[in-house]
Design a protein around this motif. Structure first.
Motif, PDB file in Angstrom:
ATOM      1  N   CYS A 107      -1.896  -5.185  13.069  1.00 42.81           N
ATOM      2  CA  CYS A 107      -2.213  -5.137  14.498  1.00 42.81           C
ATOM      3  C   CYS A 107      -3.387  -6.057  14.827  1.00 42.81           C
ATOM      4  O   CYS A 107      -4.369  -6.125  14.079  1.00 42.81           O
ATOM      5  N   LYS A 109      -6.361  -7.444  17.765  1.00 40.75           N
ATOM      6  CA  LYS A 109      -7.248  -6.873  18.789  1.00 40.75           C
ATOM      7  C   LYS A 109      -6.532  -6.833  20.134  1.00 40.75           C
ATOM      8  O   LYS A 109      -6.625  -5.842  20.876  1.00 40.75           O
ATOM      9  N   ARG A 112      -4.031  -4.034  20.226  1.00 36.47           N
ATOM     10  CA  ARG A 112      -4.729  -2.745  20.294  1.00 36.47           C
ATOM     11  C   ARG A 112      -5.184  -2.453  21.719  1.00 36.47           C
ATOM     12  O   ARG A 112      -5.051  -1.317  22.211  1.00 36.47           O
ATOM     13  N   GLU A 113      -5.694  -3.466  22.390  1.00 37.32           N
ATOM     14  CA  GLU A 113      -6.144  -3.292  23.769  1.00 37.32           C
ATOM     15  C   GLU A 113      -4.964  -3.023  24.706  1.00 37.32           C
ATOM     16  O   GLU A 113      -5.068  -2.220  25.643  1.00 37.32           O
ATOM     17  N   ALA A 116      -3.835   0.711  24.135  1.00 37.76           N
ATOM     18  CA  ALA A 116      -4.828   1.773  24.317  1.00 37.76           C
ATOM     19  C   ALA A 116      -4.529   2.721  25.474  1.00 37.76           C
ATOM     20  O   ALA A 116      -4.600   3.951  25.299  1.00 37.76           O
ATOM     21  N   MET A 172       1.590  -1.215  16.768  1.00 38.73           N
ATOM     22  CA  MET A 172       0.634  -0.564  17.655  1.00 38.73           C
ATOM     23  C   MET A 172       0.588   0.940  17.407  1.00 38.73           C
ATOM     24  O   MET A 172      -0.475   1.559  17.484  1.00 38.73           O
ATOM     25  N   ASP A 175      -1.260   1.632  14.099  1.00 41.12           N
ATOM     26  CA  ASP A 175      -2.690   1.412  14.265  1.00 41.12           C
ATOM     27  C   ASP A 175      -3.386   2.668  14.776  1.00 41.12           C
ATOM     28  O   ASP A 175      -4.585   2.840  14.561  1.00 41.12           O
ATOM     29  N   SER A 176      -2.632   3.547  15.425  1.00 40.69           N
ATOM     30  CA  SER A 176      -3.157   4.839  15.887  1.00 40.69           C
ATOM     31  C   SER A 176      -2.687   5.987  15.010  1.00 40.69           C
ATOM     32  O   SER A 176      -2.723   7.150  15.425  1.00 40.69           O
TER      33      SER A 176
END
Length: 261
Positions: A107, A109, A112-113, A116, A172, A175-176
C-alpha cells in the motif's frame, strides 16, 4: 445457472525451447457455490495433478523435448448458485494469512489516504462505497498495465483492468488488517462474451467472505465461477512456469462463457 465455458491459451515461442515446466490452474474449485458437471483440460502431455497451499487444483506439465509452443484447452459445464450472498471460510487456509501484503499489493501513502474515510468504521456498506469510489478513481482501461504492475503503480496511473482493481482494493483492506483475498475465475455476461479470465476481491467480514467485483460493481458472485484464490495474481495465474530457451513469446488467449439454462 448452468454455464458452458471454453478457455483456450496458446503460447508461441520465437525459438525452440529445450525444456519447460508449467504450473496450470484452469480447473474450477469444488465449492457449495458451484457444481462441476464436466471439466477437461487438454495439454500436450499428461500432467501431474495436485493441490496448492490454498486448495486450488494445480497441474504440473513437464516437457523435456524441444518445442516452440504451448497449447492448452480447458472446457466444461459448471452450474453456479445465483443466490449465493457470501462464502464460508476454508478450513485449510487461515483467514489471517490474507492480512499480509505481497509484493504486488503493498500500500502507498496515496492509497492509504484514499481509503481512510471508508475504513474508519469498516462495514460491508462502507466497503461497497469504497469499491464505488475506486472505480471512479480508476476506470477500466485496457493495455495500460501488465501482469507485473503493482497496486501502487496502478493507483498512480489512475486506470487498469480487473487485476489492478483487485490488487488495489485488497491492498487497502490489508493495510487496515482486514483480511482480503484475490480470486480468479470466469464471469458470465449476458451482453457479450467475456474474452479473458476475470478477477475480483473478497473481504472477510464477520466470519464470511464477501464479493467485491470492482470492475463490474458486483457484490455477490451471481455470475462468477471460482477457479483459484490466493494473495494476489501470482498465486492464481492460469499459467506460470519456467523454460530453457524459446526466446520471446506471443500469447493468444480466449475465454467464452455461454449460458445453457
Amino acid at each position: 445457472m448452468k454455464l458452458q465455458i471454453s478457455h483456450q491459451t496458446n503460447y508461441y515461442y520465437g525459438e525452440q525451447a529445450q525444456r519447460s515446466v508449467q504450473y496450470i490452474r484452469m480447473t474450477p474449485m469444488q465449492l457449495p457455490h458451484q457444481i462441476i458437471h464436466r471439466w477437461d483440460v487438454l495439454l500436450p502431455k499428461v500432467a501431474v495433478s495436485q493441490k496448492d497451499g490454498f486448495g486450488n487444483d494445480w497441474l504440473t506439465l513437464s516437457r523435456n523435448e524441444t518445442h516452440d509452443n504451448l497449447q492448452m484447452q480447458a472446457s466444461g459445464i459448471v452450474e453456479i448458485n445465483t443466490d449465493t450472498e457470501r462464502l464460508e471460510d476454508m478450513d485449510n487456509v487461515p483467514y489471517l494469512l490474507f492480512t499480509v501484503q505481497s509484493p504486488l499489493t503493498k500500500c502507498s501513502k496515496e492509497m492509504r489516504e484514499f481509503a481512510a474515510p471508508f475504513l474508519q468504521d469498516a462495514s460491508l456498506e462502507s466497503l461497497k462505497k469504497m469499491a464505488n469510489a475506486l472505480i471512479m478513481k480508476m476506470p477500466f482501461v485496457k493495455d495500460v498495465t501488465h501482469v507485473g504492475t503493482t497496486a501502487s503503480e496502478a493507483f498512480k496511473m489512475g486506470g487498469g483492468v480487473c487485476q489492478d482493481h483487485t490488487h488495489v482494493f485488497i491492498s487497502m483492506l490489508r493495510d487496515s488488517q482486514i483480511p482480503a483475498r484475490y480470486v480468479s475465475g470466469y464471469l458470465y455476461d449476458d451482453t457479450e462474451n467475456h474474452m479473458a479470465s476475470h478477477a475480483w476481491a473478497e473481504a472477510y467480514i464477520e466470519g464470511y467472505w464477501y464479493t467485491f467485483d470492482i470492475s463490474n460493481q458486483a457484490f455477490t458472485p451471481n455470475a462468477h465461477v471460482y477457479v483459484a484464490v490466493g494473495r494476489d495474481y501470482l498465486d492464481t495465474a492460469p499459467v506460470r512456469g519456467v523454460r530453457m530457451g524459446g526466446g520471446y513469446e506471443n500469447l493468444y488467449s480466449q475465454v467464452l462463457v455461454t449460458r445453457l439454462s
